[in-house]
Design an enzyme around this catalytic site. Sequence first.
Site, PDB file in Angstrom:
ATOM      1  N   GLU A   1     -27.690 -19.865 -26.532  1.00  0.00           N
ATOM      2  CA  GLU A   1     -28.264 -19.035 -25.471  1.00  0.00           C
ATOM      3  C   GLU A   1     -28.701 -17.682 -26.017  1.00  0.00           C
ATOM      4  O   GLU A   1     -27.967 -17.043 -26.782  1.00  0.00           O
ATOM      5  CB  GLU A   1     -27.213 -18.863 -24.367  1.00  0.00           C
ATOM      6  CG  GLU A   1     -27.804 -18.833 -22.995  1.00  0.00           C
ATOM      7  CD  GLU A   1     -28.489 -20.152 -22.631  1.00  0.00           C
ATOM      8  OE1 GLU A   1     -29.720 -20.272 -22.855  1.00  0.00           O
ATOM      9  OE2 GLU A   1     -27.798 -21.051 -22.126  1.00  0.00           O
TER      10      GLU A   1
ATOM     11  N   ASP B   1     -33.414 -18.373 -28.932  1.00  0.00           N
ATOM     12  CA  ASP B   1     -34.784 -18.781 -29.315  1.00  0.00           C
ATOM     13  C   ASP B   1     -35.592 -17.602 -29.859  1.00  0.00           C
ATOM     14  O   ASP B   1     -36.202 -17.691 -30.922  1.00  0.00           O
ATOM     15  CB  ASP B   1     -35.522 -19.524 -28.185  1.00  0.00           C
ATOM     16  CG  ASP B   1     -35.552 -18.830 -26.837  1.00  0.00           C
ATOM     17  OD1 ASP B   1     -34.990 -17.718 -26.706  1.00  0.00           O
ATOM     18  OD2 ASP B   1     -36.156 -19.396 -25.901  1.00  0.00           O
TER      19      ASP B   1
ATOM     20  N   SER C   1     -40.182 -22.709 -14.050  1.00  0.00           N
ATOM     21  CA  SER C   1     -41.467 -22.142 -14.480  1.00  0.00           C
ATOM     22  C   SER C   1     -42.023 -22.893 -15.696  1.00  0.00           C
ATOM     23  O   SER C   1     -43.208 -23.236 -15.729  1.00  0.00           O
ATOM     24  CB  SER C   1     -41.334 -20.647 -14.786  1.00  0.00           C
ATOM     25  OG  SER C   1     -40.171 -20.404 -15.528  1.00  0.00           O
TER      26      SER C   1
ATOM     27  N   ASP D   1     -37.653 -23.186 -23.511  1.00  0.00           N
ATOM     28  CA  ASP D   1     -37.853 -23.932 -22.265  1.00  0.00           C
ATOM     29  C   ASP D   1     -39.099 -24.809 -22.342  1.00  0.00           C
ATOM     30  O   ASP D   1     -39.100 -25.963 -21.911  1.00  0.00           O
ATOM     31  CB  ASP D   1     -37.969 -22.959 -21.080  1.00  0.00           C
ATOM     32  CG  ASP D   1     -36.747 -22.052 -20.971  1.00  0.00           C
ATOM     33  OD1 ASP D   1     -35.713 -22.378 -21.568  1.00  0.00           O
ATOM     34  OD2 ASP D   1     -36.851 -21.011 -20.295  1.00  0.00           O
TER      35      ASP D   1
HETATM   36  C1  GLA Z   1     -34.736 -17.851 -20.514  1.00  0.00           C
HETATM   37  C2  GLA Z   1     -35.946 -17.813 -21.458  1.00  0.00           C
HETATM   38  C3  GLA Z   1     -35.677 -18.631 -22.714  1.00  0.00           C
HETATM   39  C4  GLA Z   1     -34.331 -18.257 -23.368  1.00  0.00           C
HETATM   40  C5  GLA Z   1     -33.218 -18.231 -22.319  1.00  0.00           C
HETATM   41  C6  GLA Z   1     -31.924 -17.717 -22.881  1.00  0.00           C
HETATM   42  O1  GLA Z   1     -34.567 -19.142 -20.016  1.00  0.00           O
HETATM   43  O2  GLA Z   1     -37.077 -18.327 -20.806  1.00  0.00           O
HETATM   44  O3  GLA Z   1     -36.740 -18.467 -23.622  1.00  0.00           O
HETATM   45  O4  GLA Z   1     -34.432 -17.063 -24.059  1.00  0.00           O
HETATM   46  O5  GLA Z   1     -33.561 -17.436 -21.202  1.00  0.00           O
HETATM   47  O6  GLA Z   1     -31.419 -18.583 -23.840  1.00  0.00           O
END
Ligand code: GLA
Length: 375
Positions: free
Chosen positions: A21, A24, A120, A164
Amino acid sequence: MSSIGRSVIASSPGRVNLIGEHIDYNDGWVLPFAIRERTTVTITVIEDQVLRMQSKQQGDLITLPIHKVKPENRRGDWSDYVTGTIWSLSNTPGTGDRLRVGLEIEVDGRVPLGAGLSSSAALECSVAFALNHLFDLGLNLAALARAAQRGENEYVGMPCGIMDQAVSLMAKRGNALLLDCVDLSTRDVPFDLTPDGLEILVIDTMAHHELVDGGYKERRDTCYRTLRQLNIASMRHLDLKQLELVADSLDSVGFRRVRHAVTEISRVHEMVTALETRDFQRVGAILDASHASLRDDYEVSCAELDLAVDIAKESGALGARMVGGGFGGSAIALIESRKVSTAEAAITAAFGNHGFTAPRFFIATAEEGSRLEKF
Ligand code: GLA
């Protein structure tokens, strides 16, 4: 030959991130999987030079002339994810003018909104996947993911990472996706809990705190600033021992943010081994450690998420943690199937006692990424 009237239907899923978490955008590896809930789009080429967009869930018909598909014309609603993706794809090398045509876009979004399950990205990816097919753009899944992310970053204005979009496009049924967030190379990691009588219970806290937008960017900026201070190019080149050696040169917030990132990256690799050896006690312990790190070092949890995690554990979960960006949204718990209903009741009661909105529950299984439904 005119393409007026040609149409395609495509769908893309939401996601749960098992581990990794806030990693990315920190150049690490993440291990998400796609869930059953999907967004489906039907896109038809039309004669009028407009985008005509409608969502089954949101009602209003939105019409935007093609020449107005630019970030400065964003509307601040769901349609920005559609127009942002089209804008981004039409600025992707090789797509030429093929996307400068009128389109009718019908959206059926079944990924719960605001639950941190990435509704999204599901919308962006379904649009990108559909258009790639409809106009023979010839883009691979990594290029589609990058285009969808660019739309969200530059059109919608949310500085998200690539996780995501990548998982919504690339996931395989029955597998979690080990994703290298730098080069987008992947490995499928089998993830089927059924033989062991276990489930991933998703607890949607229904909380959405104001910090979401600013807090996310602030975490990202602090990590980048701290790395620059250390003169290190990427988080993946740092480990905990090295970080501890230079701790004195860092402010406490910067140190803790980076400590979350480097320990979370190790947890991703540990998780892959735990899954491969089907060591679910270990899987649970890794989830717990991740939650503690997100709560104490990265400070992106909130009272509702902490309560969901604590009560899930008290109800017998092997491990639990918040997922997604944080400050609300969902937590996950690894728990025996036979304990799910007791855990749900205990969490609902505890939320009631604290005066929190009643939570929602889902069971998450690893499902297929984007696909065509009809073409
Ligand atoms: C959101 C962002 C992702 C990632 C998560 C945390 O979902 O869209 O890119 O950074 O938070 O892991």
